[in-house]
Design a protein around this motif. Structure first.
Motif, short mmCIF file in Angstrom:
data_model
loop_
_atom_site.label_atom_id
_atom_site.label_comp_id
_atom_site.label_asym_id
_atom_site.label_seq_id
_atom_site.Cartn_x
_atom_site.Cartn_y
_atom_site.Cartn_z
N MET A 109 36.24 81.62 69.04
CA MET A 109 36.45 83.37 68.12
C MET A 109 36.96 83.81 69.14
O MET A 109 37.58 84.82 68.73
CB MET A 109 34.58 83.51 68.34
CG MET A 109 33.72 82.97 66.66
SD MET A 109 32.63 83.82 66.39
CE MET A 109 31.79 82.69 67.88
N LEU A 110 36.94 83.47 70.31
CA LEU A 110 37.09 84.79 71.26
C LEU A 110 38.67 84.14 71.15
O LEU A 110 39.43 85.09 71.44
CB LEU A 110 36.81 83.70 72.72
CG LEU A 110 35.10 84.18 73.29
CD1 LEU A 110 34.88 82.99 74.45
CD2 LEU A 110 34.78 85.42 72.78
N CYS A 111 39.14 82.88 71.03
CA CYS A 111 40.61 82.68 71.54
C CYS A 111 41.90 82.75 69.13
O CYS A 111 42.75 83.76 69.27
CB CYS A 111 40.67 81.67 71.02
SG CYS A 111 40.56 80.55 72.12
N VAL A 112 40.44 83.24 68.36
CA VAL A 112 41.11 83.72 67.23
C VAL A 112 40.95 85.90 67.67
O VAL A 112 42.61 86.11 66.93
CB VAL A 112 39.56 83.56 65.38
CG1 VAL A 112 40.23 85.18 64.81
CG2 VAL A 112 40.05 82.74 65.63
N THR A 113 40.21 86.05 68.30
CA THR A 113 40.30 87.47 68.46
C THR A 113 41.28 88.01 69.68
O THR A 113 41.39 88.92 69.89
CB THR A 113 39.40 88.46 68.77
OG1 THR A 113 38.49 87.81 69.56
CG2 THR A 113 37.96 87.93 67.57
N SER A 114 42.22 87.33 70.19
CA SER A 114 43.21 87.35 71.29
C SER A 114 44.18 88.48 70.71
O SER A 114 44.89 88.36 70.12
CB SER A 114 43.20 86.07 72.00
OG SER A 114 43.94 85.87 72.97
N PHE A 115 44.14 89.07 71.82
CA PHE A 115 45.14 90.37 71.62
C PHE A 115 45.82 90.51 72.39
O PHE A 115 47.35 89.76 72.48
CB PHE A 115 44.54 91.51 71.25
CG PHE A 115 45.15 92.91 70.97
CD1 PHE A 115 45.05 93.05 69.45
CD2 PHE A 115 45.73 93.29 71.54
CE1 PHE A 115 45.51 94.12 69.59
CE2 PHE A 115 46.31 94.74 71.77
CZ PHE A 115 46.17 95.10 70.44
N THR A 116 45.96 91.02 73.80
CA THR A 116 47.35 91.22 74.46
C THR A 116 47.16 90.10 75.57
O THR A 116 48.73 89.86 75.03
CB THR A 116 46.18 91.78 76.00
OG1 THR A 116 45.03 92.49 75.16
CG2 THR A 116 46.95 92.20 77.01
N ILE A 117 46.59 88.98 75.50
CA ILE A 117 47.16 87.54 75.66
C ILE A 117 48.42 86.99 74.40
O ILE A 117 49.40 86.45 74.80
CB ILE A 117 46.51 86.48 75.40
CG1 ILE A 117 45.59 87.00 77.01
CG2 ILE A 117 47.14 84.63 76.01
CD1 ILE A 117 45.76 86.22 78.25
N VAL A 118 48.45 87.20 73.77
CA VAL A 118 48.58 86.70 71.91
C VAL A 118 50.24 87.52 73.07
O VAL A 118 51.17 86.88 72.17
CB VAL A 118 47.76 86.61 70.90
CG1 VAL A 118 49.51 86.36 70.35
CG2 VAL A 118 46.76 85.82 70.66
N LEU A 119 50.32 88.50 72.28
CA LEU A 119 51.50 89.60 72.32
C LEU A 119 52.19 89.35 73.75
O LEU A 119 53.48 89.15 74.14
CB LEU A 119 51.02 91.27 71.96
CG LEU A 119 50.95 91.50 71.31
CD1 LEU A 119 50.39 93.14 70.95
CD2 LEU A 119 51.94 91.49 69.93
N LEU A 120 51.22 89.83 75.13
CA LEU A 120 51.94 89.65 75.76
C LEU A 120 53.00 87.92 76.28
O LEU A 120 54.04 88.40 76.78
CB LEU A 120 50.90 89.71 77.42
CG LEU A 120 52.01 90.11 78.78
CD1 LEU A 120 52.84 91.33 78.77
CD2 LEU A 120 51.09 90.52 79.82
N LEU A 121 52.11 87.07 75.94
CA LEU A 121 52.56 86.06 76.53
C LEU A 121 53.41 84.91 75.51
O LEU A 121 53.81 83.88 75.83
CB LEU A 121 51.48 84.98 77.26
CG LEU A 121 51.03 85.08 78.25
CD1 LEU A 121 49.98 84.66 79.08
CD2 LEU A 121 51.81 85.67 79.56
N GLY A 122 53.23 85.37 74.52
CA GLY A 122 53.57 85.16 73.27
C GLY A 122 55.31 85.21 72.91
O GLY A 122 55.77 84.76 71.91
N GLY A 123 55.52 86.18 73.68
CA GLY A 123 57.10 86.23 73.71
C GLY A 123 57.57 86.45 73.02
O GLY A 123 58.80 87.73 72.78
N GLY A 124 56.97 87.78 71.91
CA GLY A 124 57.56 88.54 70.72
C GLY A 124 56.26 88.28 69.15
O GLY A 124 55.75 87.36 69.51
N PRO A 125 57.27 88.95 68.63
CA PRO A 125 56.04 89.41 67.27
C PRO A 125 55.38 87.70 66.69
O PRO A 125 55.25 88.45 65.17
CB PRO A 125 56.38 90.36 66.34
CG PRO A 125 58.45 90.56 66.66
CD PRO A 125 57.80 89.90 68.06
N ARG A 126 56.48 87.39 66.60
CA ARG A 126 56.33 86.09 65.94
C ARG A 126 54.76 85.37 66.46
O ARG A 126 54.05 85.12 65.17
CB ARG A 126 57.27 85.21 66.21
CG ARG A 126 57.79 84.20 64.90
CD ARG A 126 58.83 82.86 65.21
NE ARG A 126 59.03 83.37 67.08
CZ ARG A 126 60.00 82.38 67.44
NH1 ARG A 126 60.50 81.03 67.16
NH2 ARG A 126 60.85 83.52 68.66
#
Lengths: 544, 334
Positions: A211-228
């Protein structure tokens, strides 16, 4: 007295169930209220809800699940090994401090952790030279899925480790003594003693991390490298913020909840029932069973986990030491924010632990009383249903309640109460997982005794359960506090000037070029959290 | 001891509820957080206006301009705001649609923003330009135009903000659209290789620059002024782009509720004058939109002066924002 035994036993169970119902009602009120508020706001125009279901949603939902499942596996799998190592190496210098440090990531805002991770594995990170050599070219930084996973494991591996350790602590010392007398090696001990205890907690812990990972936000955007790399949480935030489309936000939140529920149910299948010992414990101490080779392995595992977890923390500390800490420490705004953070976190933690204990006791009472094989829905609800609160985005809870409070009275006066209530709820899934193994084990041992002696209610809590629950309750309290200290979501939405907490101040400084101040505040936040861990450890030990 | 706990809790929480009482002759201003922060313009402005009006000013602050508009939409007619300060021109069309605002009288001609100003509801109080800010220690040869940024060395990275969640992020989408028109998706496809990462907000992106992780970031032409004045450092510079720079104009407006409070009109008048405007450059790090008494700090003279100010009218942004952001999303997600 004897003739009243039966009657009192039943009444005692009723008391626990009533308390559990009150706790469940509180959870339902806060989460349901948010939905009612948003649905009310959306009622004029539902088109956004239907428009939400498109190819984009499918892509986003797929990525959300994919990264969350991977993050969960990578956090929980190693945590089993690490927790076992900690459980078998009970005395080595720094053990207590290490375990306290393992709770600190909870209190750190995602942006602080992301920058800490990048300080090590980023394009300009400390390891970029070594990684460039490995990659055979210029190291592009850890952006992408790997970045998301590293940050999520950083957050969740230590959490899962501590939760598993809590479960391992419920294995009675007598069983260890027996194992030692039988000359049980590491392998059978794991199979017969440790694994059953951990397996009972596995679905709960994996579900929480998921659940904590499903709702991840800042980490996903910032470290994900792009809107993909976009999670549903990002889409919900966008719907509520930039598009101001409450109907769409409600629809997306519903998708997020359904996805989580389905996964949750799948995860539960991996669980097993743990039959705790019904005997009173007579053994006085733990019998060491680890041989020399195993000891070395355990210490290596612990060292690896420790290095992984403390790496980004060291980066955060180094950045924080670069700030003008002397000035920050005496600054009015910082002191005020620290006090406000504590004033919100302490009641939130009390509330959270209280409600969690009520839920755990209620679930156990229902389980103990049931004759069917399958748990009833109230038992399920008090067991894992309540933790679904974690997949409700803070923006949704905030906006929904804002709409309601607006019609009921003064939003600003209610802001601190809202923050306390929501933080308490958000911490419950953690607290429940800490308390439940110990409570269930104690119950398995004492339930009949209590019924026979007619001990119930407060006296039972004080005399029977209290002493065994002291340590887990202390840990749960510390977790809840750490979580509330680091919370940003709800506060940001209410944004009343009278409720400025440390993470809020941190973001404010970062938002106006004061990056060094922000790093300093992050350090203060971490130190505060560590201090509170030490205190609650003490308190927990005091009652044990 | 157990009886003490509720008491202790009450003592801890009580101060949080204190101090929200409205005095006689009070003005409520909704704005964003960096305006009311200790180092922002808020405290200075409040002091100066309270001395003039002998009234009390109450700020209510939310995260940023977008959150400000959402707050108004949520509150509707029951809003407590007399003045809303901190929207930008990308939001004013939507803001007018709420029907909550009242015309400001005749203040438009008192203000001075490049390109002129004619809006009967909103009054500009400052403006700035988006720019690529770079670390001159890392980057010796910064791009001199958007074309050079788009086509340049992909090894030199830039951190940008997500237009779905952040105002500067939307600014870059509009900037590139303004320069490339319908060819904007092609430009984004090329620029994509240079993008280190896309952050949810300005803070995260700027953090990547100052941590040395990205040599370039999308920020404002005025960002270097902060480093020059507060940190005495000229390490961070803005790159001047030949095509011109996209503008952000920040505005304030009076609500219909505020129109019944004489202090609101008085505040708007005050806002156009030097006592307000003097505070803007070195607290909000933007250019003042009205008359100042103090000359600007010499650091402002060293900043990039855009060859051309680019901006879309508010209505055009409102009509196309979703389509343009979706276009960006589809290119960047490939």
């Amino acid at each position: 007295m004897a003739f009243r035994d039966e009657q009192i036993g039943v009444r005692a169970a009723d008391g626990r169930i009533a308390a559990g119902i009150v706790a469940l009602a509180a959870v339902a009120l806060v989460t349901g209220g948010a939905f009612v508020g948003l649905v009310f706001q959306a009622s004029s125009d539902w088109s956004g809800a239907f428009a939400a279901f498109d190819g984009y949603l499918l892509r986003v939902a797929r990525f959300t699940l994919f990264q969350a499942v991977l993050s969960t596996v990578l956090s929980v799998g190693p945590a089993i090994v690490v927790a076992r190592a900690f459980s078998r190496q009970r005395t080595f210098p720094g053990r207590v401090l290490m375990l306290r440090l393992f709770a600190v990531p909870l209190a750190l805002p995602a942006i602080v952790v992301a920058l800490g991770v990048l300080a090590l594995y980023g394009k300009a990170g400390i390891f970029s030279g070594a990684l460039s050599m490995l990659a055979g070219g210029d190291w592009p930084g850890i952006y992408g899925l790997s970045g998301i996973l590293v940050a999520h494991v950083f957050f969740n591996l230590p959490l899962a480790t501590r939760l598993f350790l809590q479960a391992l602590d419920t294995v009675p010392d007598d069983q260890w003594r027996l194992a030692a007398q039988l000359g049980m090696g590491a392998r059978p001990a794991f199979r017969f003693l440790e694994w059953p205890a951990m397996r009972a907690s596995l679905p709960g812990i994996a579900g929480l991390v998921f659940m904590l990972c499903v709702t991840s936000f800042t980490i996903v955007l910032l470290l994900g490298g792009g809107p993909r790399a976009t999670t549903l949480e990002v889409a919900i935030y966008q719907a509520l913020r930039f598009d101001f489309d409450p109907a769409r936000a409600v629809a997306l939140t519903a998708v997020q909840i359904v996805l989580t529920l389905v996964t949750f149910t799948a995860i539960t299948r991996f669980g097993g029932d743990y039959m705790a010992s019904m005997n009173l414990s007579v053994a006085r101490r733990r019998y060491a069973t680890a041989g020399e080779g195993e000891r070395l392995f355990n210490l290596l595992v612990i060292a690896a986990a420790f290095l992984f977890v403390t790496g980004p923390m060291v980066a955060i500390v180094v950045a924080g030491l670069g700030a003008d800490l002397g000035r920050l420490a005496v600054e009015q705004a910082v002191r005020h924010a620290a006090l406000t953070s504590l004033a919100l976190a302490v009641p939130a933690a009390f509330l959270s632990v209280g409600l969690s204990l009520a839920l755990v006791a209620c679930r156990r009472a229902l389980e103990y009383g049931r004759r069917e094989r399958r748990p009833s829905w109230p038992e399920w609800a008090s067991g894992s249903g309540a933790s679904l609160v974690l997949v409700l985005p803070p923006t949704v809870i905030g906006a929904g309640w804002f709409v309601i409070l607006l019609r009921l009275g003064d939003v600003y006066a209610a802001a601190p109460m809202m923050v306390i209530a929501v933080n308490a709820l958000m911490a419950m899934p953690f607290a429940v997982r800490v308390v439940r193994p110990a409570y269930d084990a104690a119950s398995a041992r004492n339930e009949r005794l209590c019924a026979a002696l007619g001990i119930a209610g407060w006296s039972r809590l004080r005399l029977i359960d209290g002493p065994v629950l002291g340590r887990p309750l202390g840990t749960a309290f510390a977790f809840a506090m750490a979580l509330s200290l680091g919370d940003l979501g709800v506060i940001a939405l209410f944004g009343s000037d009278s409720v400025q907490t440390l993470p809020y101040l941190l973001m404010q400084r970062m938002g106006s070029y004061r990056t060094e101040d922000a790093a300093g505040i992050a350090l203060l936040l971490g130190a505060l959290c560590l201090g509170l861990m030490a205190i609650s450890d003490r308190l927990g030990k005091g009652t044990a | 001891m157990r009886g003490m706990i509720p008491l202790l809790l009450a003592a801890l929480v009580a101060p949080l509820f204190a101090g929200a009482a409205a005095a006689e002759g009070a003005l409520t201003i909704y704005t964003y957080e960096s305006f009311t922060a200790d180092w922002g313009p808020g405290p200075i402005v409040r002091k100066a206006f309270e001395a003039e009006c002998s009234c009390s000013v109450r700020f209510v602050s939310v995260a940023d301009g977008v959150a400000l508009l959402n707050r108004l939409k949520l509150e509707g007619q029951s809003t407590k705001a007399d003045i809303v300060l901190g929207l930008d021109t990308n939001l004013t069309t939507d803001a007018k649609k709420t029907g909550l605002f009242a015309p400001h009288g005749d203040l438009a001609n008192k203000m001075d923003v490049p390109g002129g100003w004619s809006d009967d509801v909103f009054v500009p109080y400052d403006y700035g330009y988006f720019a690529v800010v770079y670390d001159s220690g890392e980057l010796k040869d910064p791009p001199k135009s958007m074309a050079e940024l788009v086509d340049g060395n992909a090894a030199e990275k830039i951190a940008i903000e997500d237009p779905r969640t952040s105002t500067p992020g939307l600014g870059l989408v509009l900037w590139i659209r303004k320069i490339y028109g319908n060819k904007a998706p092609d430009a984004w496809a090329k620029l994509k290789g240079r993008v280190l990462t896309v952050t949810p907000g300005w803070s995260e992106a700027y953090g990547l620059l100052t941590k040395g992780e990205a040599p370039m970031v999308l920020s404002y032409t005025t960002s270097p002024a902060y480093h020059m004045i507060e940190e005495k450092s000229d390490r961070y510079k803005a790159a001047s782009f030949a095509e011109g720079h996209y503008m952000q104009i920040e505005v304030a407006g009076m609500t219909k509720k505020g129109a019944e409070n004489p202090l609101a009109q008085k505040f708007l008048d005050f806002m156009t004058g030097p006592k307000f405007q003097d505070a803007i450059p070195e607290t909000n790090w933007m250019y003042p939109a009205g008359k100042t008494d103090k000359p600007l700090d010499p650091a402002f003279g060293k900043l990039v002066e855009p060859a051309k100010s680019l901006i879309y009218p508010s209505d055009e942004v409102a009509a196309n924002r979703k389509a343009w952001v979706d276009e960006w999303l589809s290119v960047m997600s490939k």
